[in-house]
Design a protein around this motif. Structure first.
Motif, mmCIF file in Angstrom:
data_model
loop_
_atom_site.group_PDB
_atom_site.id
_atom_site.type_symbol
_atom_site.label_atom_id
_atom_site.label_comp_id
_atom_site.label_asym_id
_atom_site.label_seq_id
_atom_site.Cartn_x
_atom_site.Cartn_y
_atom_site.Cartn_z
ATOM 1 N N THR A 7 87.720 -131.263 32.216
ATOM 2 C CA THR A 7 87.726 -130.586 33.258
ATOM 3 C C THR A 7 88.845 -130.647 33.979
ATOM 4 O OG1 THR A 7 85.618 -129.465 33.188
ATOM 5 C CG2 THR A 7 86.764 -128.591 34.827
ATOM 6 N N SER A 49 87.283 -115.477 30.375
ATOM 7 C CA SER A 49 85.767 -116.569 30.488
ATOM 8 C C SER A 49 86.062 -117.877 30.673
ATOM 9 C CB SER A 49 84.608 -116.002 30.573
ATOM 10 O OG SER A 49 85.199 -116.059 28.474
ATOM 11 N N LYS A 50 86.756 -118.478 30.039
ATOM 12 C CA LYS A 50 87.049 -119.443 29.977
ATOM 13 C C LYS A 50 88.259 -120.046 29.372
ATOM 14 C CE LYS A 50 82.660 -121.745 30.292
ATOM 15 N NZ LYS A 50 82.300 -123.323 30.884
ATOM 16 N N GLU A 78 89.409 -126.643 30.551
ATOM 17 C CA GLU A 78 88.600 -127.353 29.407
ATOM 18 C C GLU A 78 89.945 -127.897 29.160
ATOM 19 O OE1 GLU A 78 85.732 -128.753 30.286
ATOM 20 O OE2 GLU A 78 84.437 -126.979 31.611
ATOM 21 N N GLY A 106 82.129 -121.522 24.813
ATOM 22 C CA GLY A 106 82.523 -120.524 24.653
ATOM 23 C C GLY A 106 82.809 -119.352 23.746
ATOM 24 N N SER A 110 87.196 -115.841 25.960
ATOM 25 C CA SER A 110 87.860 -117.320 26.016
ATOM 26 C C SER A 110 89.349 -117.425 25.722
ATOM 27 C CB SER A 110 87.140 -118.474 24.991
ATOM 28 O OG SER A 110 85.813 -118.326 25.709
#
Length: 372
Positions: A7, A49-50, A78, A106, A110
């Protein structure tokens, strides 16, 4: 196969030179500072979202921090690190990445950013295209080869054992970001490998561009030439996005070249060839076939051979090597109805597709390549 993830948070932005973007079917190729402008605008609009960034150990060390430093806004990224090398471009690696995506929550909203060479953009694009039936992805090529070839056109996929790109889909990225500063991290051999694809662009589309590339003696100030190669590939892909006809010309040198690359990859006693090194051999061999089958002039064939042998180390082939390489031709993706289909040249800049080659010509082509 070793895979790790991290991260990370971004830092500051600074300016580099600007180049006009190139529009493709559903996305654009952005260059240098425009690339970061486009990325920052996209991230601020989409509310992913990711955000996953796929790297290998080389791009993690040399490219990730400069890339992150030009992202504006607050995002939690990430980082998924893969081992570099064509030998890791396979379904096993994909499975590991799919598992990591699932473990890190995920979802279909994403984004995957593929920061690396052709292995990363091909594999990352395939993983993104199939995870949750498809999530957005952005390609950030960091090698000359991936800038002018692998990252553009929507081809994604992995190898099946030593067989190149047997599994995959055509699916377009959200954008392609070409930052030529990343070329400073590459060794000369890697740059030469990518340059082979640029030479191919001249051979299949533009004799003047071929002549211009022949004069290149170093890999500095390459932006204009990279831009021209991307334009050539993009033009072909726009006319034939799913490789039904015209797009096949991009495979000049690749029918034999991929077989050579696969053979040297699977034989541990052989020194593996980079993609461009194998394709350079393939372009000479297929130049010889072009002379015999579609009338490529002798002088142009000699020009092709001298140009590639002047830039790339000559590869020695035994009779057994040649036999094994020819056996791999049946796996070429352009084949249909039991026919091995070649892209050949009537002249430099004038290709012809779907040509079948009599068996007796293959050994003559290898003999021509071996001649001094």
């Amino acid at each position: 196969m070793h895979l790790t993830f991290y991260t990370i948070w971004p830092c500051a932005l600074f300016n580099i030179n600007r180049m006009q973007s190139i529009s493709s079917s559903s996305y654009a190729v952005h260059f240098n500072q425009r690339a970061y402008d486009a990325l920052n605008g996209h991230l601020s609009e989409k509310s992913y979202s990711k955000i996953f960034i796929v790297v290998d150990e080389n791009t993690h060390e040399h490219c990730l921090a400069p890339f992150m430093g030009r992202i504006q806004g607050t995002y939690d990224f990430e980082i998924i690190e893969l081992e570099s090398g064509e030998e890791n471009k396979n379904i096993d690696t994909c499975t590991q990445v799919w598992n990591v995506l699932s473990e890190l929550d995920g979802d279909r909203k994403s984004l995957m950013i593929n920061l690396g060479g052709g292995v990363i953009t091909d594999l990352g694009g395939f993983v993104a295209s199939t995870f949750k039936r498809g999530i957005d992805f952005i390609n950030v090529p960091t090698t000359l080869l991936s800038m002018v070839d692998a990252s553009v056109g929507g081809k994604t996929g992995v190898d099946l054992g030593p067989l190149k790109n047997q599994i995959g889909v055509i699916n377009q990225p959200e954008m392609v970001l070409i930052v030529t500063d990343f070329l400073k991290t590459l060794e000369e051999r890697q740059l030469q490998s990518g340059f082979a694809e640029m030479l191919k662009h001249g051979l299949i589309q533009n004799a003047g561009y071929w002549e211009e590339l022949k004069e290149v003696s170093h890999f500095k100030l390459m932006d204009d030439l990279i831009y021209e190669s991307v334009q050539i590939k993009n033009k072909v892909v726009l006319e034939d996005p799913t490789e039904q006809d015209l797009r096949k010309i991009l495979n000049y040198g690749h029918t034999l070249g991929h077989a050579i690359e696969s053979y040297f990859l699977e034989n541990v006693e052989k020194k593996a060839l980079l993609h461009g090194e194998a394709i350079a051999v393939g372009m000479v061999l297929e130049g010889y076939l072009s002379k015999d089958l579609v009338g490529l002039p002798e002088a142009q064939l000699a020009d092709i051979k001298n140009t590639f042998l002047g830039r790339y180390p000559k590869v020695d082939f035994t009779e057994d090597d040649i036999k094994a390489i020819l056996a791999l031709l049946k796996f070429d993706k352009k084949n249909s109805h039991g026919n091995i289909n070649f892209v050949l040249l009537k002249s430099i800049g004038d290709p012809v597709i779907d040509i079948q080659v009599p068996d007796e010509l293959y050994k003559k082509a290898f003999a021509y390549y071996a001649e001094n």
